[in-house]
Scaffold this active site. Sequence first.
Site, PDB file in Angstrom:
ATOM      1  N   CYS A 149      44.749  50.188  47.400  1.00 16.21           N
ATOM      2  CA  CYS A 149      43.368  50.561  47.089  1.00 16.21           C
ATOM      3  C   CYS A 149      43.302  51.311  45.760  1.00 16.21           C
ATOM      4  O   CYS A 149      44.241  52.001  45.380  1.00 16.21           O
ATOM      5  CB  CYS A 149      42.800  51.505  48.153  1.00 16.21           C
ATOM      6  SG  CYS A 149      43.214  51.046  49.798  1.00 16.21           S
ATOM      7  N   ASN A 155      41.174  35.853  50.213  1.00 17.82           N
ATOM      8  CA  ASN A 155      40.134  36.634  50.870  1.00 17.82           C
ATOM      9  C   ASN A 155      39.736  37.819  50.019  1.00 17.82           C
ATOM     10  O   ASN A 155      40.556  38.392  49.300  1.00 17.82           O
ATOM     11  CB  ASN A 155      40.577  37.089  52.267  1.00 17.82           C
ATOM     12  CG  ASN A 155      41.342  38.392  52.243  1.00 17.82           C
ATOM     13  OD1 ASN A 155      40.744  39.476  52.124  1.00 17.82           O
ATOM     14  ND2 ASN A 155      42.663  38.327  52.315  1.00 17.82           N
ATOM     15  N   THR A 198      48.676  41.118  49.917  1.00 13.30           N
ATOM     16  CA  THR A 198      48.316  39.843  49.289  1.00 13.30           C
ATOM     17  C   THR A 198      48.489  39.890  47.776  1.00 13.30           C
ATOM     18  O   THR A 198      48.477  40.950  47.165  1.00 13.30           O
ATOM     19  CB  THR A 198      46.855  39.479  49.597  1.00 13.30           C
ATOM     20  OG1 THR A 198      46.016  40.556  49.170  1.00 13.30           O
ATOM     21  CG2 THR A 198      46.655  39.241  51.080  1.00 13.30           C
ATOM     22  N   ILE A 245      54.955  41.887  51.913  1.00 11.74           N
ATOM     23  CA  ILE A 245      54.048  42.248  50.832  1.00 11.74           C
ATOM     24  C   ILE A 245      52.592  42.192  51.307  1.00 11.74           C
ATOM     25  O   ILE A 245      52.268  41.442  52.221  1.00 11.74           O
ATOM     26  CB  ILE A 245      54.223  41.296  49.619  1.00 11.74           C
ATOM     27  CG1 ILE A 245      53.974  39.842  50.008  1.00 11.74           C
ATOM     28  CG2 ILE A 245      55.563  41.466  48.990  1.00 11.74           C
ATOM     29  CD1 ILE A 245      53.986  38.845  48.838  1.00 11.74           C
ATOM     30  N   ASN A 254      48.073  51.633  53.450  1.00 10.40           N
ATOM     31  CA  ASN A 254      47.716  50.617  52.461  1.00 10.40           C
ATOM     32  C   ASN A 254      47.522  51.319  51.122  1.00 10.40           C
ATOM     33  O   ASN A 254      46.556  52.060  50.952  1.00 10.40           O
ATOM     34  CB  ASN A 254      46.431  49.909  52.903  1.00 10.40           C
ATOM     35  CG  ASN A 254      45.941  48.896  51.890  1.00 10.40           C
ATOM     36  OD1 ASN A 254      46.545  48.719  50.821  1.00 10.40           O
ATOM     37  ND2 ASN A 254      44.851  48.225  52.202  1.00 10.40           N
TER      38      ASN A 254
END
Lengths: 304, 262
Positions: A131, A70, A194, A192, A128
């Site tokens: 990035c 994705n 992706t 983890i 996250n």
Amino acid sequence: MAINLTVAIGDWQLKNPIMTASGTFGYGEEFSPFVKLSELGGIVVKGISLQPRDGNPPPRVVETACGMLNAIGLENVGLAAFIDQKIPMLAKTKADVVVNILGDSIEEYEEITAALDNEDVVKAIEVNISCPNVKKGGVAFGTNADMAAKVTDAVRRKTGKPIIIKLSPNVTDIVEIAKAVEGEGATAISLINTLLGMAIDIETRRPKLANIVGGLSGPAIKPLALRMVYQVASATNLPIIGIGGISSLEDVLEFIIAGATAIQIGTANFVNPALSGELVRGLENYLQNKGLTSVKQLAGSIIT
Amino acid sequence: MNLPQVIEQATLLANEMIAPEIHRMELHAPGISGVAQPGQFVMLGLSGLDPLLRRPFSIHQCTDNSITLLYKVVGKGTTAMAQMGAPQQVSLLGPLGNGFQPALEATHHCLVGGGLGIAPMLFLANHIRKSQPNAGVTILLGGRNKQELLAQEEFAPLGNLQVATDDGSAGLHGFVSELLENIDRKDMHVYTCGPLPMMKVVAEICRKKSWLCQVSLESHMACGMGACLGCAVEKAELRPNEKKYVHVCKDGPVFNASLLWL
């Protein structure tokens, strides 16, 4: 005898170790026809940025062997709309909500964290760090131990809620990153995220994703995720949340035995939207059948 | 998306090839057939990890207890589907998405289907016949050749049926859009599903003739229920601060053409 499924992430007591992974569970409401959200250990909502994001051009998803790629591009409603529209809806579900946050700079992570710190429905914040840091040449926060540590420290100073740092597997030594964020006060580590991958259409010779590359998820990545969970659990003292291709009770048990305190269901939510609830009941039945009274008896019980 | 959705273990009632590479699968699925609307779709899942994801299929025909799907054998998933037979089972998630909204005030409806896009038109034609028995219905079907003009016999009693083929093997030698262009009416409501270039031409004809046009899109998608955000389609830019993309699964699959292409 009653089975004790509860686990702890810092001060947050989870009803059970089954959570849903960010980006695979919408804002929860999409799944309410299939799962009683309050029965899950926690739901992690779609990653939130300071400003709304449109996401990447299509095509954004492609299936590969036992998995999918994705490149959604972090499409989300933005912090203000999340607080105005999604938080009241989430509060009604009585679910334990974890908000996944993302930013282009340390300051963005700080601002989002500070805003969410006021929201009672938010039980924990998952950061996250995959990035790119726009101010530092676009290198992902999560691929550099110093930057990962700095984000952790910055977020830590803005909230008393548990901080879960979500690690990227696209690194040479994930243990180094895990130790760096542990040193700056992370409450827990989830892993983890992706794996960077790609697929090509041999007729047109074009990448199958408009973004050329994308994140690989699903059962294809499970052995790799399990290995990383085992390594990080062995090298740190933090609770670990295992993520990566989990799609059956056997998968859940493998991650817990490897050292995960809790797990998140990701891509498998797309295949079976009712799976997370089924796994809560499946885990309870398994423990009962094995004569165990607590899921904690399994955690990290690997024999090597 | 406000309608009830279910996951249903559906038993195959029939599964047959109706044209080269095109198959028709009928499934006992009372939970879905009882509430499905024309233009909605289901996500069909097979057991096992490869193929992993469910596949979206529009509902071709719907009875009290069963739904019928049309599919073309193109990859692992559809190859496996073609080898199945009654009474094997598949998992269906549905009904999903927003279907066609047949205009109640329209005096004439025109359904334009191309290739496999013919599939949802039969459910729609039956629905309009039943709910508006006095409304006029024109059905335009197009395909590369006469084998691709699917389900002609089923369409024939439901309206004025006209066909076009790229190779001239049946009906007009040309595009189905030419049949639409030739219609001389002031008030008509058009519904279309087929290849994207065909639907864009159909929408452009409708714009010129001031007909309202609803288009049904398809896209790769992982979940079908608004969670993965994989099925984004760029929409016509309207106002600043509006979102750039719509999602086929939850905003569609049926859209007003004007939302997508002005």
